[in-house]
Design an enzyme around this catalytic site. Structure first.
Site: not given
Length: 275
Positions: A48-49
């Site tokens: 995830e970002t």
């Protein structure tokens, strides 16, 4: 020309580098267009970002992207975002509030032992039958299963969980009936382990991730399953991603669950966005 943007990479639910789950955290003045944030997440190429935008004293808006999709809830990237604010961005308060579109307000506070504790929603679950398609795709038949945010599959022993080698292509199209990111996202667990209450793994081909190393959102469901099935509201959990893994403690309180753990920064730098 390029626009430099701050970027941190953090191992969440970890006490040292090479443990837990990787997240990239990007503090911004305002959210970028959705397609740009998705492209950056694909370029970062971690689970995830998370993008955070300050809205007031102690409060930020928060969004999460995998390399393939935006998701409605992500625990490890929320923990990592709070770690960045406390450790690198000069926030001196004791509690951080993150406002999200699909999961409401999430809070994170410091604990005396150095961990950060998140307050997350924990939705309802329903016991469901184990289909032959699911058993075949997982490569082993669970002894019991539940539907909720994800598909939760229980096995008798931690060894059975460690040994899973699922057909990810088959898993991607299976899961809990309905819409959203529930399909193709499977938490597999055993109610025991080496010094812990629960050992689990999380396969998420439906979200573009073959297997996730440490998944906070999965533990919001796992906490409820363990409470309703075994009467255990406080848990010490190990997510047994091969060669890595992460440790997450949970405490279920009504329709909320506290998730706690450590984080470690591994990279600090700039993302140079073409403009």
């Amino acid at each position: 020309m390029t626009q430099p943007l701050p970027l941190y990479q953090v191992d969440a639910f970890a006490t040292r580098a090479f443990e837990g789950n990787q997240a990239c955290i990007m503090p911004l003045d305002a959210f970028l267009p959705d397609d740009v944030m998705l492209a950056i997440a694909a370029e970062n190429n971690v689970a995830e970002t998370a993008y955070i935008v300050r809205t007031g004293e102690g409060s930020w808006n928060l969004r999460w992207f995998t390399p393939a999709v935006e998701v409605p809830l992500c625990g490890h990237a929320t923990l990592a975002a709070a770690h960045v604010l406390f450790t690198h961005e000069g926030y001196a308060g004791e509690t951080i509030a993150f406002d999200t579109v699909k999961s409401g307000r999430l809070t994170v506070r410091k604990l005396e032992d150095g961990r950060l504790e998140m307050d997350f929603p924990s939705g309802p679950i329903t016991e469901i039958p184990v289909s032959d398609d699911v058993a075949e795709a997982l490569g082993a038949r669970p002894v019991q299963a539940w539907g909720g945010m994800f598909y939760a599959a229980m096995f008798e022993t931690p060894d059975a969980v460690h040994a899973l080698k699922p057909n990810l292509k088959a898993l991607a199209s299976l899961g809990v009936p309905g819409e959203g990111w529930d399909r193709g996202n499977f938490g597999c667990f055993a109610p025991s382990g080496d010094g812990v209450d629960v050992t689990s793994r999380f396969f998420a081909p439906g979200s573009g991730i073959d297997e996730d190393p440490a998944t906070g959102s999965w533990h919001t469901m796992l906490a409820r399953v363990m409470s309703e099935r075994f009467g255990m509201d406080a848990l010490s959990c190990f997510q047994a991603y091969p060669g890595r893994g992460g440790r997450i403690d949970t405490l279920l309180q009504g329709d909320r669950v506290k998730l706690s753990g450590h984080s470690v920064t591994t990279v600090e730098g700039r993302f140079f966005l073409p403009v």
